[in-house]
Design a protein around this motif. Structure first.
Motif, PDB file in Angstrom:
ATOM      1  N   VAL A 224      56.528  55.364  27.669  1.00  0.00           N
ATOM      2  CA  VAL A 224      57.796  55.979  27.271  1.00  0.00           C
ATOM      3  C   VAL A 224      57.670  57.500  27.386  1.00  0.00           C
ATOM      4  O   VAL A 224      56.644  58.077  27.002  1.00  0.00           O
ATOM      5  CB  VAL A 224      58.177  55.600  25.819  1.00  0.00           C
ATOM      6  N   ILE A 225      58.710  58.141  27.926  1.00  0.00           N
ATOM      7  CA  ILE A 225      58.742  59.603  28.017  1.00  0.00           C
ATOM      8  C   ILE A 225      59.845  60.114  27.090  1.00  0.00           C
ATOM      9  O   ILE A 225      60.989  59.636  27.158  1.00  0.00           O
ATOM     10  CB  ILE A 225      58.994  60.071  29.459  1.00  0.00           C
ATOM     11  N   VAL A 226      59.484  61.077  26.244  1.00  0.00           N
ATOM     12  CA  VAL A 226      60.404  61.589  25.229  1.00  0.00           C
ATOM     13  C   VAL A 226      60.576  63.096  25.405  1.00  0.00           C
ATOM     14  O   VAL A 226      59.610  63.818  25.693  1.00  0.00           O
ATOM     15  CB  VAL A 226      59.874  61.287  23.807  1.00  0.00           C
ATOM     16  N   LEU A 227      61.802  63.557  25.246  1.00  0.00           N
ATOM     17  CA  LEU A 227      62.108  64.990  25.283  1.00  0.00           C
ATOM     18  C   LEU A 227      62.384  65.459  23.854  1.00  0.00           C
ATOM     19  O   LEU A 227      63.207  64.866  23.151  1.00  0.00           O
ATOM     20  CB  LEU A 227      63.329  65.247  26.170  1.00  0.00           C
ATOM     21  N   LEU A 228      61.702  66.531  23.443  1.00  0.00           N
ATOM     22  CA  LEU A 228      61.857  67.055  22.083  1.00  0.00           C
ATOM     23  C   LEU A 228      62.187  68.546  22.129  1.00  0.00           C
ATOM     24  O   LEU A 228      61.648  69.287  22.965  1.00  0.00           O
ATOM     25  CB  LEU A 228      60.581  66.865  21.257  1.00  0.00           C
ATOM     26  N   PHE A 229      63.053  68.978  21.220  1.00  0.00           N
ATOM     27  CA  PHE A 229      63.340  70.391  21.030  1.00  0.00           C
ATOM     28  C   PHE A 229      62.560  70.848  19.799  1.00  0.00           C
ATOM     29  O   PHE A 229      62.779  70.331  18.694  1.00  0.00           O
ATOM     30  CB  PHE A 229      64.837  70.605  20.846  1.00  0.00           C
ATOM     31  N   MET A 230      61.661  71.813  20.010  1.00  0.00           N
ATOM     32  CA  MET A 230      60.739  72.221  18.956  1.00  0.00           C
ATOM     33  C   MET A 230      61.023  73.658  18.512  1.00  0.00           C
ATOM     34  O   MET A 230      61.356  74.532  19.320  1.00  0.00           O
ATOM     35  CB  MET A 230      59.294  72.145  19.455  1.00  0.00           C
ATOM     36  N   ASN A 231      60.887  73.875  17.196  1.00  0.00           N
ATOM     37  CA  ASN A 231      60.898  75.222  16.622  1.00  0.00           C
ATOM     38  C   ASN A 231      59.468  75.554  16.214  1.00  0.00           C
ATOM     39  O   ASN A 231      58.848  74.813  15.452  1.00  0.00           O
ATOM     40  CB  ASN A 231      61.809  75.302  15.405  1.00  0.00           C
ATOM     41  N   GLN A 232      58.961  76.675  16.713  1.00  0.00           N
ATOM     42  CA  GLN A 232      57.607  77.114  16.354  1.00  0.00           C
ATOM     43  C   GLN A 232      57.679  78.506  15.708  1.00  0.00           C
ATOM     44  O   GLN A 232      58.144  79.462  16.325  1.00  0.00           O
ATOM     45  CB  GLN A 232      56.702  77.178  17.590  1.00  0.00           C
ATOM     46  N   VAL A 249      59.853  70.323  24.886  1.00  0.00           N
ATOM     47  CA  VAL A 249      58.583  69.666  25.199  1.00  0.00           C
ATOM     48  C   VAL A 249      58.845  68.258  25.723  1.00  0.00           C
ATOM     49  O   VAL A 249      59.646  67.506  25.136  1.00  0.00           O
ATOM     50  CB  VAL A 249      57.681  69.593  23.932  1.00  0.00           C
ATOM     51  N   ARG A 250      58.184  67.944  26.817  1.00  0.00           N
ATOM     52  CA  ARG A 250      58.250  66.582  27.342  1.00  0.00           C
ATOM     53  C   ARG A 250      56.930  65.883  27.029  1.00  0.00           C
ATOM     54  O   ARG A 250      55.869  66.309  27.437  1.00  0.00           O
ATOM     55  CB  ARG A 250      58.483  66.593  28.853  1.00  0.00           C
ATOM     56  N   MET A 251      57.032  64.799  26.292  1.00  0.00           N
ATOM     57  CA  MET A 251      55.849  64.075  25.827  1.00  0.00           C
ATOM     58  C   MET A 251      55.818  62.672  26.451  1.00  0.00           C
ATOM     59  O   MET A 251      56.815  61.950  26.421  1.00  0.00           O
ATOM     60  CB  MET A 251      55.864  63.966  24.298  1.00  0.00           C
ATOM     61  N   THR A 252      54.667  62.318  26.993  1.00  0.00           N
ATOM     62  CA  THR A 252      54.469  60.985  27.567  1.00  0.00           C
ATOM     63  C   THR A 252      53.596  60.172  26.627  1.00  0.00           C
ATOM     64  O   THR A 252      52.502  60.619  26.241  1.00  0.00           O
ATOM     65  CB  THR A 252      53.804  61.062  28.952  1.00  0.00           C
ATOM     66  N   LEU A 253      54.073  58.993  26.264  1.00  0.00           N
ATOM     67  CA  LEU A 253      53.318  58.123  25.357  1.00  0.00           C
ATOM     68  C   LEU A 253      53.041  56.803  26.048  1.00  0.00           C
ATOM     69  O   LEU A 253      53.871  56.278  26.798  1.00  0.00           O
ATOM     70  CB  LEU A 253      54.098  57.883  24.064  1.00  0.00           C
ATOM     71  N   VAL A 254      51.854  56.238  25.772  1.00  0.00           N
ATOM     72  CA  VAL A 254      51.469  54.948  26.336  1.00  0.00           C
ATOM     73  C   VAL A 254      51.029  54.020  25.211  1.00  0.00           C
ATOM     74  O   VAL A 254      50.522  54.469  24.174  1.00  0.00           O
ATOM     75  CB  VAL A 254      50.334  55.093  27.370  1.00  0.00           C
ATOM     76  N   ASP A 255      51.240  52.744  25.442  1.00  0.00           N
ATOM     77  CA  ASP A 255      50.879  51.741  24.436  1.00  0.00           C
ATOM     78  C   ASP A 255      49.405  51.400  24.600  1.00  0.00           C
ATOM     79  O   ASP A 255      48.962  50.966  25.668  1.00  0.00           O
ATOM     80  CB  ASP A 255      51.733  50.485  24.627  1.00  0.00           C
ATOM     81  N   THR A 256      48.614  51.595  23.554  1.00  0.00           N
ATOM     82  CA  THR A 256      47.177  51.310  23.590  1.00  0.00           C
ATOM     83  C   THR A 256      46.837  50.289  22.505  1.00  0.00           C
ATOM     84  O   THR A 256      47.690  49.878  21.709  1.00  0.00           O
ATOM     85  CB  THR A 256      46.363  52.596  23.359  1.00  0.00           C
ATOM     86  N   GLY A 258      45.277  50.890  19.980  1.00  0.00           N
ATOM     87  CA  GLY A 258      45.421  51.571  18.686  1.00  0.00           C
ATOM     88  C   GLY A 258      46.839  52.021  18.406  1.00  0.00           C
ATOM     89  O   GLY A 258      47.056  52.831  17.502  1.00  0.00           O
ATOM     90  N   GLY A 259      47.795  51.523  19.180  1.00  0.00           N
ATOM     91  CA  GLY A 259      49.184  51.912  18.993  1.00  0.00           C
ATOM     92  C   GLY A 259      49.627  52.901  20.058  1.00  0.00           C
ATOM     93  O   GLY A 259      48.933  53.148  21.048  1.00  0.00           O
ATOM     94  N   TRP A 260      50.794  53.488  19.866  1.00  0.00           N
ATOM     95  CA  TRP A 260      51.329  54.443  20.834  1.00  0.00           C
ATOM     96  C   TRP A 260      50.609  55.779  20.700  1.00  0.00           C
ATOM     97  O   TRP A 260      50.501  56.341  19.617  1.00  0.00           O
ATOM     98  CB  TRP A 260      52.818  54.632  20.620  1.00  0.00           C
ATOM     99  N   LYS A 261      50.106  56.272  21.862  1.00  0.00           N
ATOM    100  CA  LYS A 261      49.364  57.520  21.895  1.00  0.00           C
ATOM    101  C   LYS A 261      49.957  58.449  22.944  1.00  0.00           C
ATOM    102  O   LYS A 261      50.578  58.013  23.911  1.00  0.00           O
ATOM    103  CB  LYS A 261      47.893  57.281  22.221  1.00  0.00           C
ATOM    104  N   VAL A 262      49.731  59.769  22.755  1.00  0.00           N
ATOM    105  CA  VAL A 262      50.239  60.776  23.679  1.00  0.00           C
ATOM    106  C   VAL A 262      49.241  60.953  24.822  1.00  0.00           C
ATOM    107  O   VAL A 262      48.073  61.267  24.580  1.00  0.00           O
ATOM    108  CB  VAL A 262      50.461  62.115  22.953  1.00  0.00           C
ATOM    109  N   SER A 263      49.722  60.742  26.048  1.00  0.00           N
ATOM    110  CA  SER A 263      48.847  60.901  27.221  1.00  0.00           C
ATOM    111  C   SER A 263      49.152  62.179  28.007  1.00  0.00           C
ATOM    112  O   SER A 263      48.392  62.535  28.921  1.00  0.00           O
ATOM    113  CB  SER A 263      48.992  59.688  28.153  1.00  0.00           C
TER     114      SER A 263
END
Length: 268
Positions: A224-232, A249-256, A258-263
């Motif tokens: 799954v690819i997720v787009l997030l708007f971040m305040n830093q 930020v574009r975050m890519t997650l994969v099912d492992t 141990g659960g969903w992890k950021v790749s």
């Protein structure tokens, strides 16, 4: 004496013809048996069997005709005609049975093909339904993980860097976990310690309130690819006060296991 000679010649001729027809019938029967044993072609076996039947019927018809000819009586002639008719009827029945068997076999093949096609269609629909269900579950689960992981990956405090980096690495997997360790150890940690850097990241929310600004770009059961708007918000000795950075930020997650992890994590 003359009659005996004629009868004897007629009997010899009849016997010869009978032997010839019988030999042909036996040859046809052997061909039918050979076709059945080899199982090369069911239709060839049926044709050979039909030829054998026709040959046997011909032998019977010839024998009846010869007997009637030798006797020469009207009653025998009538019997001969009746025998011929019976032989023709039997041969006709044998030939008409072949198309019926062919039609029955074709109908069975068509029915079997329809049943197989139906089973394949049902299996495909079932697979698509299960895949769609898994994709929907992946979207929900990965989006929840992304909203939690992004602030922890992008935040740190120079006073407890090891703890912050370890918490972030718990969300990572694959080569990205190694890249994060190298970057934080060689670049982020020295700079944060030198300038007392503190970075606090949060997922942006609409001014009027509501859900955090994060959405799924693409989804599959395992990725799954997720787009997030971040305040830093950054505080350090390099700036006079807190500095706010708005990032995408574009975050890519994969099912492992141990659960969903950021790749992968990319700033846009």
């Amino acid at each position: 004496m003359t009659k005996a000679t004629v009868r004897g010649r007629a009997g010899a001729g009849t016997s010869a013809r009978q032997r010839t027809v019988a030999a042909a019938a036996r040859a046809a029967a052997k061909r039918a048996e050979k076709a059945r044993e080899s199982s090369l072609d069911e239709e060839a076996a049926e044709n050979a069997a039909a030829d054998s039947a026709v040959a046997e019927n011909a032998a019977t018809e010839s024998a009846v005709a010869d007997e009637a000819s030798a006797s020469g009586t009207g009653a025998d002639a009538e019997a001969r005609e009746q025998a011929k008719g019976a032989v023709r009827d039997e041969a006709g029945a044998e030939k008409s049975a072949k198309p019926a068997r062919r039609i029955s076999g074709a109908a069975t093949a068509v029915l079997a093909a329809l049943v197989v096609a139906g089973l394949v269609a049902v299996a495909m629909l079932g697979w698509e339904y299960r895949d769609d269900q898994r994709t929907q579950e992946a979207r929900t689960e990965a989006l929840a993980v992304a909203r939690k992981a992004a602030p922890e990956i992008l935040s740190y405090d120079y006073r407890h860097l090891d703890r912050d980096f370890a918490k972030a690495r718990a969300h990572l997997t694959g080569s990205f976990a190694g890249e994060y360790r190298t970057t934080t150890t060689k670049v982020v940690a020295p700079t944060a310690e030198k300038y007392h850097g503190v970075v606090t990241a949060t997922v942006a929310k609409p001014p009027a309130g509501g859900a955090p600004a994060a959405s799924v770009v693409s989804a599959a059961p395992e990725k799954v690819i997720v787009l997030l708007f971040m305040n830093q918000v950054t505080n350090s000795t390099q700036v006079s006060g807190p500095r706010l950075d708005l990032n995408r930020v574009r975050m890519t997650l994969v099912d492992t296991s141990g659960g969903w992890k950021v790749s992968a994590l990319d700033a846009l």
